[in-house]
Design an enzyme around this catalytic site. Structure first.
Site, PDB file in Angstrom:
ATOM      1  CD  GLU A 152      94.016  55.204 -60.117  1.00  0.00           C
ATOM      2  OE1 GLU A 152      94.923  55.939 -60.520  1.00  0.00           O
ATOM      3  OE2 GLU A 152      93.943  54.610 -58.559  1.00  0.00           O
ATOM      4  CG  ASP A 165      94.028  57.016 -67.050  1.00  0.00           C
ATOM      5  OD1 ASP A 165      93.902  57.854 -66.799  1.00  0.00           O
ATOM      6  OD2 ASP A 165      95.135  56.240 -68.072  1.00  0.00           O
ATOM      7  CG  ASP A 216      93.132  58.090 -58.464  1.00  0.00           C
ATOM      8  OD1 ASP A 216      93.510  58.381 -59.464  1.00  0.00           O
ATOM      9  OD2 ASP A 216      94.006  58.045 -57.231  1.00  0.00           O
ATOM     10  CD  GLU A 247      91.297  57.849 -63.891  1.00  0.00           C
ATOM     11  OE1 GLU A 247      91.892  58.852 -64.705  1.00  0.00           O
ATOM     12  OE2 GLU A 247      92.321  57.240 -63.010  1.00  0.00           O
TER      13      GLU A 247
END
Length: 219
Positions: free
Chosen positions: A33, A37, A106, A109
Site C-alpha cells: 500500500e 500510494d 488501501d 494501492e
C-alpha cells in the site's frame, strides 16, 4: 482477477499479499500500500500534466487529489470486485470490512504496487490508467474541476436541447456504517446508460454521470 485487472501475474503471491489485510496476519498488504500510494500519484500526476498543458500547479494538485482520494479509489476497488477477494481477520469480516472505503482504497494501492513489482512501471501504467479514465474524462479540460459530473452532464445535455438524465437506484446494501449504493444513469437521447457505485447515493450518481460524460465526450 484477470478479467477485471487485465494483468496476469507472473508471481501470484504478490496479488495474494496485496489482497491480505493486516487483520488476517502476515504477510499483509501495508508495505505494498505504501509503495502503491506513490505509484498511483505519479501515474495520475503525469497524465494530468500531459493533458492539461496550461493548468497551473494548484489546479493539477486539486485534480490529482480528487482522483486518488479514498472515496475515488474505493469506487475503483468495487469496479474491480476486490471486496469479495479480500482476506480479512474475523473482526473485520464481522464488521463488514470488505465494504469499508479505507480498506478498499488501501487494497487498490496495494494491487497497483503488486503489478509494478511483477511487471514494471510501463506495464503498470498500461493496466492502471484505464481504471481512472472515466473520472479523468469527467474533469473539465481547463484544469479547473469546479463543477461536479452531474452538473456538467446536465449542462452538456441542456446546451444541445436534449432530455435530462434519469438516475435509478439499482441496489443498496451494507450496514448503516458501511452502506454501498449502485446507481444507473439513463440518457433518453441518445439512448445510453452508465452506472456508478459509492458509499452514498450522491457519490454513486456522480460516478454514473462521470461515466456518461466519458461516453458522450470520448477522448
Amino acid at each position: 482477477m484477470k478479467d477485471r485487472i487485465s494483468h496476469r501475474f507472473a508471481d501470484p503471491a504478490l496479488l495474494a499479499q496485496a489482497l491480505r489485510h493486516r487483520s488476517a496476519g502476515v504477510p499483509h498488504n501495508e508495505r505494498l500500500e505504501f509503495l502503491g500510494d506513490s505509484i498511483v500519484n505519479m501515474l495520475v500526476a503525469q497524465t494530468l500534466f500531459e493533458r492539461w498543458p496550461k493548468a497551473d500547479e494548484g489546479a493539477l494538485t486539486r485534480a490529482r487529489s480528487t482522483l486518488v482520494c479514498e472515496g475515488a479509489l474505493a469506487v475503483i476497488a468495487r469496479q474491480l470486485e476486490l471486496g469479495p477477494r479480500l482476506v480479512l481477520g474475523p473482526g473485520e469480516l464481522k464488521s463488514g470490512g470488505f465494504r469499508r472505503d479505507s480498506i478498499l482504497a488501501d487494497a487498490v494501492e496495494a494491487v497497483i504496487a503488486a503489478i509494478y513489482l511483477d511487471a514494471g512501471f510501463d506495464a503498470c501504467r498500461q493496466v492502471v490508467l484505464p481504471w481512472f479514465e472515466a473520472s479523468i474524462a469527467a474533469l473539465p479540460a481547463t484544469g479547473k474541476p469546479d463543477k461536479d459530473p452531474k452538473t456538467r452532464l446536465q449542462e452538456w445535455l441542456q446546451a444541445r436541447q436534449k432530455p435530462l438524465p434519469h438516475y435509478e437506484l439499482i441496489s443498496e446494501s451494507g450496514d448503516d456504517h458501511a452502506k454501498h449504493f449502485h446507481v444507473r444513469c439513463t440518457l433518453v437521447d441518445p439512448t445510453l446508460a452508465s452506472e456508478g457505485e459509492g458509499t452514498s447515493r450522491r457519490i454513486a450518481e456522480q460516478q454514473a454521470a462521470a461515466a456518461a460524460l466519458a461516453l458522450l465526450e470520448p477522448k
